[in-house]
Design a protein around this motif. Structure first.
Motif, PDB file in Angstrom:
ATOM      1  N   ALA A  36      -6.948  -5.672  -6.093  1.00  0.00           N
ATOM      2  CA  ALA A  36      -8.262  -6.089  -6.577  1.00  0.00           C
ATOM      3  C   ALA A  36      -9.222  -6.237  -5.403  1.00  0.00           C
ATOM      4  N   ALA A  37     -10.481  -6.149  -5.688  1.00  0.00           N
ATOM      5  CA  ALA A  37     -11.491  -6.301  -4.639  1.00  0.00           C
ATOM      6  C   ALA A  37     -11.276  -7.622  -3.924  1.00  0.00           C
ATOM      7  N   GLY A  38     -11.288  -7.574  -2.610  1.00  0.00           N
ATOM      8  CA  GLY A  38     -11.103  -8.766  -1.799  1.00  0.00           C
ATOM      9  C   GLY A  38      -9.658  -9.120  -1.541  1.00  0.00           C
ATOM     10  N   ALA A  39      -8.717  -8.416  -2.170  1.00  0.00           N
ATOM     11  CA  ALA A  39      -7.294  -8.707  -1.953  1.00  0.00           C
ATOM     12  C   ALA A  39      -6.859  -8.160  -0.611  1.00  0.00           C
ATOM     13  N   THR A  40      -5.803  -8.733  -0.074  1.00  0.00           N
ATOM     14  CA  THR A  40      -5.266  -8.263   1.189  1.00  0.00           C
ATOM     15  C   THR A  40      -4.526  -6.966   0.953  1.00  0.00           C
ATOM     16  N   VAL A  41      -4.771  -5.987   1.794  1.00  0.00           N
ATOM     17  CA  VAL A  41      -4.163  -4.669   1.666  1.00  0.00           C
ATOM     18  C   VAL A  41      -2.876  -4.631   2.474  1.00  0.00           C
ATOM     19  N   PRO A  42      -1.773  -4.071   1.909  1.00  0.00           N
ATOM     20  CA  PRO A  42      -0.530  -3.974   2.683  1.00  0.00           C
ATOM     21  C   PRO A  42      -0.788  -3.258   3.997  1.00  0.00           C
ATOM     22  N   GLY A  43      -0.168  -3.768   5.051  1.00  0.00           N
ATOM     23  CA  GLY A  43      -0.359  -3.183   6.376  1.00  0.00           C
ATOM     24  C   GLY A  43      -1.426  -3.921   7.154  1.00  0.00           C
ATOM     25  N   ALA A  44      -2.250  -4.714   6.458  1.00  0.00           N
ATOM     26  CA  ALA A  44      -3.251  -5.512   7.144  1.00  0.00           C
ATOM     27  C   ALA A  44      -2.547  -6.678   7.820  1.00  0.00           C
ATOM     28  N   SER A  45      -3.246  -7.368   8.677  1.00  0.00           N
ATOM     29  CA  SER A  45      -2.606  -8.407   9.470  1.00  0.00           C
ATOM     30  C   SER A  45      -2.111  -9.586   8.637  1.00  0.00           C
ATOM     31  N   ALA A  46      -2.690  -9.833   7.482  1.00  0.00           N
ATOM     32  CA  ALA A  46      -2.291 -10.981   6.674  1.00  0.00           C
ATOM     33  C   ALA A  46      -1.770 -10.525   5.315  1.00  0.00           C
ATOM     34  N   THR A  47      -0.709  -9.746   5.312  1.00  0.00           N
ATOM     35  CA  THR A  47      -0.133  -9.272   4.060  1.00  0.00           C
ATOM     36  C   THR A  47       0.528 -10.441   3.345  1.00  0.00           C
ATOM     37  N   PRO A  48       0.114 -10.701   2.103  1.00  0.00           N
ATOM     38  CA  PRO A  48       0.741 -11.816   1.389  1.00  0.00           C
ATOM     39  C   PRO A  48       2.202 -11.501   1.062  1.00  0.00           C
ATOM     40  N   ALA A  49       2.999 -12.549   0.975  1.00  0.00           N
ATOM     41  CA  ALA A  49       4.408 -12.379   0.626  1.00  0.00           C
ATOM     42  C   ALA A  49       4.520 -12.012  -0.852  1.00  0.00           C
ATOM     43  N   ALA A 104      13.730  -9.534   5.067  1.00  0.00           N
ATOM     44  CA  ALA A 104      12.539 -10.004   5.785  1.00  0.00           C
ATOM     45  C   ALA A 104      11.448 -10.408   4.799  1.00  0.00           C
ATOM     46  N   TRP A 105      11.231  -9.602   3.763  1.00  0.00           N
ATOM     47  CA  TRP A 105      10.212  -9.939   2.762  1.00  0.00           C
ATOM     48  C   TRP A 105      10.566 -11.221   2.028  1.00  0.00           C
ATOM     49  N   LEU A 106      11.843 -11.423   1.744  1.00  0.00           N
ATOM     50  CA  LEU A 106      12.254 -12.661   1.086  1.00  0.00           C
ATOM     51  C   LEU A 106      12.055 -13.861   2.011  1.00  0.00           C
ATOM     52  N   ARG A 107      12.329 -13.683   3.303  1.00  0.00           N
ATOM     53  CA  ARG A 107      12.078 -14.771   4.260  1.00  0.00           C
ATOM     54  C   ARG A 107      10.584 -15.098   4.320  1.00  0.00           C
ATOM     55  N   GLU A 108       9.734 -14.062   4.309  1.00  0.00           N
ATOM     56  CA  GLU A 108       8.281 -14.274   4.323  1.00  0.00           C
ATOM     57  C   GLU A 108       7.839 -15.113   3.136  1.00  0.00           C
ATOM     58  N   ALA A 109       8.495 -14.931   2.021  1.00  0.00           N
ATOM     59  CA  ALA A 109       8.114 -15.641   0.807  1.00  0.00           C
ATOM     60  C   ALA A 109       8.504 -17.119   0.850  1.00  0.00           C
ATOM     61  N   GLY A 110       9.367 -17.486   1.781  1.00  0.00           N
ATOM     62  CA  GLY A 110       9.741 -18.886   1.960  1.00  0.00           C
ATOM     63  C   GLY A 110      10.971 -19.283   1.178  1.00  0.00           C
ATOM     64  N   PRO A 111      11.416 -20.526   1.408  1.00  0.00           N
ATOM     65  CA  PRO A 111      12.657 -21.000   0.795  1.00  0.00           C
ATOM     66  C   PRO A 111      12.586 -21.118  -0.727  1.00  0.00           C
ATOM     67  N   SER A 112      11.395 -21.214  -1.277  1.00  0.00           N
ATOM     68  CA  SER A 112      11.282 -21.329  -2.728  1.00  0.00           C
ATOM     69  C   SER A 112      11.126 -19.962  -3.387  1.00  0.00           C
ATOM     70  N   ALA A 113      11.485 -18.892  -2.658  1.00  0.00           N
ATOM     71  CA  ALA A 113      11.302 -17.532  -3.155  1.00  0.00           C
ATOM     72  C   ALA A 113      12.122 -17.244  -4.398  1.00  0.00           C
ATOM     73  N   GLY A 114      13.176 -17.964  -4.606  1.00  0.00           N
ATOM     74  CA  GLY A 114      14.007 -17.704  -5.780  1.00  0.00           C
ATOM     75  C   GLY A 114      15.433 -18.088  -5.492  1.00  0.00           C
ATOM     76  N   PRO A 115      16.329 -17.688  -6.383  1.00  0.00           N
ATOM     77  CA  PRO A 115      17.736 -18.048  -6.197  1.00  0.00           C
ATOM     78  C   PRO A 115      18.277 -17.442  -4.916  1.00  0.00           C
ATOM     79  N   GLY A 116      19.114 -18.195  -4.219  1.00  0.00           N
ATOM     80  CA  GLY A 116      19.680 -17.715  -2.973  1.00  0.00           C
ATOM     81  C   GLY A 116      20.620 -16.541  -3.174  1.00  0.00           C
TER      82      GLY A 116
END
Length: 195
Positions: A36-49, A104-116
């Motif tokens: 969406a407009a204004g969303a962070t684009v993959p590859g940009a410095s602040a890619t959301p998890a 790595a992507w799961l680590r980026e999402a943090g400990p509450s990312a889902g079931p271990g």
């Protein structure tokens, strides 16, 4: 026996399909939803998890990939078909890279990312199938590997295909597209082999 003339291009495609996966963010496929407009684009410095359904897919695929690596490592040194050994080596390299990326992507999402740990019932290999592979000898190793790994990779392609219809994160959708393509190619290759 897998024909080398047929196997070589597919192995190259399998490796190319996932090339760069572990290197970090990848460009979304042309078919991936646009941010969406204004969303962070993959590859940009602040890619959301990744979040939500994408985290569920990653968790499931991590468990599935760990099992794939167990399967190929159980059989790789006992295979008699050289072309099958080449395919298994490509699968090992590709899925090791994918596993690194997904973790790595799961680590980026943090400990509450889902079931271990994802319960792999319904789409994983059973202990009996692993035992069949462990105890196979001679040419039976090739045949049992094709059966067990073929079914397992078909399941991975199905999971990836389902995620393509439901996912939202462009990086995860790109990974799912590559998983679907590579696993489907592997299944086709193993199903055309004799032995």
């Amino acid at each position: 026996m897998i024909r080398l003339s047929a196997a070589t291009p597919l192995v190259v495609l399998l490796l190319a399909a996932t090339a760069g996966c572990a290197a970090g963010p990848v460009s979304p496929s042309p078919d991936a939803p646009r941010p969406a407009a204004g969303a962070t684009v993959p590859g940009a410095s602040a890619t959301p998890a990744p979040s939500g359904i994408d985290l569920l897919f990653l968790t499931m695929m991590v468990a599935h990939t760990e099992q794939t690596l167990e399967i190929v490592r159980l059989a790789r040194d006992r295979l008699t078909d050289a072309d099958l050994r080449t395919l298994v080596a490509a699968i090992d390299a590709t899925e090791t890279d994918e596993l690194t990326t997904m973790r790595a992507w799961l680590r980026e999402a943090g400990p509450s990312a889902g079931p271990g740990r994802h319960a792999h019932d319904g789409h994983g290999v059973t202990p009996a199938e692993l035992d069949r592979l462990r105890t196979a000898t001679g040419n039976d190793v090739d045949r049992v590997l094709r059966e067990v790994l073929g079914a397992h990779q078909r399941s991975a392609a199905d999971l990836a295909r389902a995620h393509l219809a439901a996912g939202t994160d462009p990086r995860v959708l790109d990974l799912a597209r590559r998983v679907e393509q590579s696993r489907s190619a592997e299944v086709r290759l193993m199903s055309t082999a004799t032995g």
